[in-house]
Design an enzyme around this catalytic site. Structure first.
Site, PDB file in Angstrom:
ATOM      1  N   ASP A  33      13.328   3.693   8.798  1.00  0.00           N
ATOM      2  CA  ASP A  33      12.971   4.034   7.419  1.00  0.00           C
ATOM      3  C   ASP A  33      13.815   5.184   6.916  1.00  0.00           C
ATOM      4  O   ASP A  33      13.684   6.310   7.398  1.00  0.00           O
ATOM      5  CB  ASP A  33      11.492   4.438   7.359  1.00  0.00           C
ATOM      6  CG  ASP A  33      10.587   3.239   7.447  1.00  0.00           C
ATOM      7  OD1 ASP A  33      10.774   2.303   6.658  1.00  0.00           O
ATOM      8  OD2 ASP A  33       9.698   3.242   8.313  1.00  0.00           O
ATOM      9  N   MET A  35      14.678   7.611   3.901  1.00  0.00           N
ATOM     10  CA  MET A  35      14.081   8.150   2.660  1.00  0.00           C
ATOM     11  C   MET A  35      14.936   9.287   2.138  1.00  0.00           C
ATOM     12  O   MET A  35      15.344  10.162   2.906  1.00  0.00           O
ATOM     13  CB  MET A  35      12.682   8.669   2.962  1.00  0.00           C
ATOM     14  CG  MET A  35      11.780   7.618   3.555  1.00  0.00           C
ATOM     15  SD  MET A  35      10.190   8.331   3.938  1.00  0.00           S
ATOM     16  CE  MET A  35       9.321   6.870   4.496  1.00  0.00           C
ATOM     17  N   HIS A  64      15.731   0.104   6.538  1.00  0.00           N
ATOM     18  CA  HIS A  64      15.001  -0.030   5.270  1.00  0.00           C
ATOM     19  C   HIS A  64      15.360   1.171   4.403  1.00  0.00           C
ATOM     20  O   HIS A  64      14.917   2.290   4.665  1.00  0.00           O
ATOM     21  CB  HIS A  64      13.499  -0.083   5.594  1.00  0.00           C
ATOM     22  CG  HIS A  64      12.613  -0.113   4.397  1.00  0.00           C
ATOM     23  ND1 HIS A  64      11.257   0.148   4.489  1.00  0.00           N
ATOM     24  CD2 HIS A  64      12.853  -0.365   3.095  1.00  0.00           C
ATOM     25  CE1 HIS A  64      10.721   0.059   3.280  1.00  0.00           C
ATOM     26  NE2 HIS A  64      11.670  -0.247   2.417  1.00  0.00           N
ATOM     27  N   MET A  66      14.942   3.324   1.403  1.00  0.00           N
ATOM     28  CA  MET A  66      14.102   3.746   0.265  1.00  0.00           C
ATOM     29  C   MET A  66      14.879   4.855  -0.426  1.00  0.00           C
ATOM     30  O   MET A  66      14.577   6.047  -0.282  1.00  0.00           O
ATOM     31  CB  MET A  66      12.750   4.236   0.785  1.00  0.00           C
ATOM     32  CG  MET A  66      11.864   3.096   1.261  1.00  0.00           C
ATOM     33  SD  MET A  66      10.569   3.658   2.377  1.00  0.00           S
ATOM     34  CE  MET A  66      11.465   3.655   3.913  1.00  0.00           C
ATOM     35  N   MET A 135       5.955  -4.533   0.899  1.00  0.00           N
ATOM     36  CA  MET A 135       5.349  -3.238   1.216  1.00  0.00           C
ATOM     37  C   MET A 135       3.829  -3.348   1.059  1.00  0.00           C
ATOM     38  O   MET A 135       3.336  -3.788   0.018  1.00  0.00           O
ATOM     39  CB  MET A 135       5.862  -2.139   0.275  1.00  0.00           C
ATOM     40  CG  MET A 135       7.293  -1.688   0.500  1.00  0.00           C
ATOM     41  SD  MET A 135       7.690  -1.100   2.155  1.00  0.00           S
ATOM     42  CE  MET A 135       6.497   0.211   2.407  1.00  0.00           C
ATOM     43  N   ASP A 173       5.043  -4.213   5.902  1.00  0.00           N
ATOM     44  CA  ASP A 173       5.361  -2.828   6.270  1.00  0.00           C
ATOM     45  C   ASP A 173       4.388  -1.873   5.586  1.00  0.00           C
ATOM     46  O   ASP A 173       4.359  -1.781   4.359  1.00  0.00           O
ATOM     47  CB  ASP A 173       6.811  -2.558   5.815  1.00  0.00           C
ATOM     48  CG  ASP A 173       7.312  -1.172   6.188  1.00  0.00           C
ATOM     49  OD1 ASP A 173       6.606  -0.447   6.905  1.00  0.00           O
ATOM     50  OD2 ASP A 173       8.434  -0.833   5.757  1.00  0.00           O
TER      51      ASP A 173
HETATM   52  C1  DX5 Z   1       6.442   3.562   4.661  1.00  0.00           C
HETATM   53  C2  DX5 Z   1       7.514   3.028   5.607  1.00  0.00           C
HETATM   54  C3  DX5 Z   1       6.925   2.350   6.767  1.00  0.00           C
HETATM   55  C4  DX5 Z   1       6.170   3.260   7.684  1.00  0.00           C
HETATM   56  C5  DX5 Z   1       5.003   2.504   8.198  1.00  0.00           C
HETATM   57  O1  DX5 Z   1       7.037   4.338   3.691  1.00  0.00           O
HETATM   58  O2  DX5 Z   1       8.342   2.107   4.924  1.00  0.00           O
HETATM   59  O3  DX5 Z   1       7.888   1.611   7.515  1.00  0.00           O
HETATM   60  O4  DX5 Z   1       6.921   3.733   8.750  1.00  0.00           O
HETATM   61  O5  DX5 Z   1       4.211   3.379   8.891  1.00  0.00           O
HETATM   62  P1  DX5 Z   1       2.699   3.062   9.255  1.00  0.00           P
HETATM   63  O6  DX5 Z   1       2.714   1.872  10.158  1.00  0.00           O
HETATM   64  O7  DX5 Z   1       2.264   4.311   9.908  1.00  0.00           O
HETATM   65  O8  DX5 Z   1       1.989   2.769   7.961  1.00  0.00           O
HETATM   66 ZN    ZN Z   2       9.845   0.596   6.198  1.00  0.00          ZN
END
Ligand code: DX5
Ligand code: ZN
Length: 230
Positions: A33, A35, A64, A66, A135, A173
């Site tokens: 992830d 970010m 992924h 974001m 999501m 996810d």
């Molecule tokens: C959320 C992420 C997820 C996150 C999921 O912003 O995209 O991939 O890591 O984490 P859990 O399983 O703890 O919700």
């Molecule tokens: Zn993710």
């Protein structure tokens, strides 16, 4: 069925150790992830972390993004060892160009849909993608509760895949536990990202195995047998 532990929930003081733990768990994919503090209100890690952990495992690296400006990150993540890159449908008219660039880097293409975004926004792109990520929490943080209202979206995405004989994987996810994974599998999800529920478990391998068995037992019978890559 693919289980993808999310590194976001690991001990950030020990990325290397945690990657090895994920590798030993038997999970097929590692979800990464990324970010940027702008597209989402949090910052995680960048390509350098991915580059450092790449030699430690053969797992598929499922990146992924974001991020508001994925354009500038595609090449760095490709070089760092990503196998697939997922960008968000909320980037609207920039999506086709991003897909083109991801493909030209030799990677698989993913498209993610945030909870407030209608699944219809993904529809025009379905024949271009390898992976559709629904999501099931608002992105930005691990450990949030699963949003049940997302289940019809998964169902719709699975129906389109069947009707149009497409092959994209259907990934969920956010808030995925053994129980919510089962709910998603019943409506057609086949790829399960899970952070807190897996990395929080002392025996990661057992948690992965249990989740895989649970979802395999309840997949819809009419799921396209050739669906998806691994
Ligand atoms: C959320 C992420 C997820 C996150 C999921 O912003 O995209 O991939 O890591 O984490 P859990 O399983 O703890 O919700
Ligand atoms: Zn993710």
């Amino acid at each position: 069925m693919i289980i993808a532990p999310s590194l976001l929930a690991c001990d950030f003081g020990s990325f290397a150790k945690e990657t090895v733990r994920a590798q030993k768990s038997g999970a097929e994919w590692l979800h990464l992830d990324i970010m940027d503090g702008h597209f989402v209100p949090n910052i995680s890690f960048g390509p350098e972390v991915v580059r450092v952990i790449r030699p430690l495992t053969k797992m598929t690296f499922d990146v992924h993004l974001m991020c508001s400006k994925p354009e500038i990150l595609l090449e760095p993540f490709a070089k760092a060892g990503a196998n697939s890159i997922t960008v968000h449908v909320e980037l609207a008219e920039r999506v086709p160009q991003l897909f083109w660039k991801i493909r030209s880097l030799g990677l698989r293409v993913g498209l993610a849909v945030n909870p407030p975004t209608a699944i219809a926004n993904a529809e025009p792109h379905l024949d271009q993608i390898d992976l559709l990520l629904i999501m099931t929490v608002n992105p930005g943080f691990g450990g949030q509760p699963f949003i049940h209202e997302m289940l019809p979206k998964i169902q719709q995405a699975a129906a389109w895949r069947r009707e149009r004989r497409l092959r994209y994987r259907l990934e969920v996810d956010g808030g995925i536990t053994q129980q919510t994974a089962i709910e998603c599998a019943r409506v057609g999800a086949d790829t399960f990202v899970s952070g807190t529920a897996l990395f929080g478990h002392r025996q990661l391998g057992r948690a992965v195995k249990k989740m895989r068995e649970a979802v395999a037992a309840c997949a819809p019978k009419d799921r396209s047998p050739e669906s998806g890559l691994n």
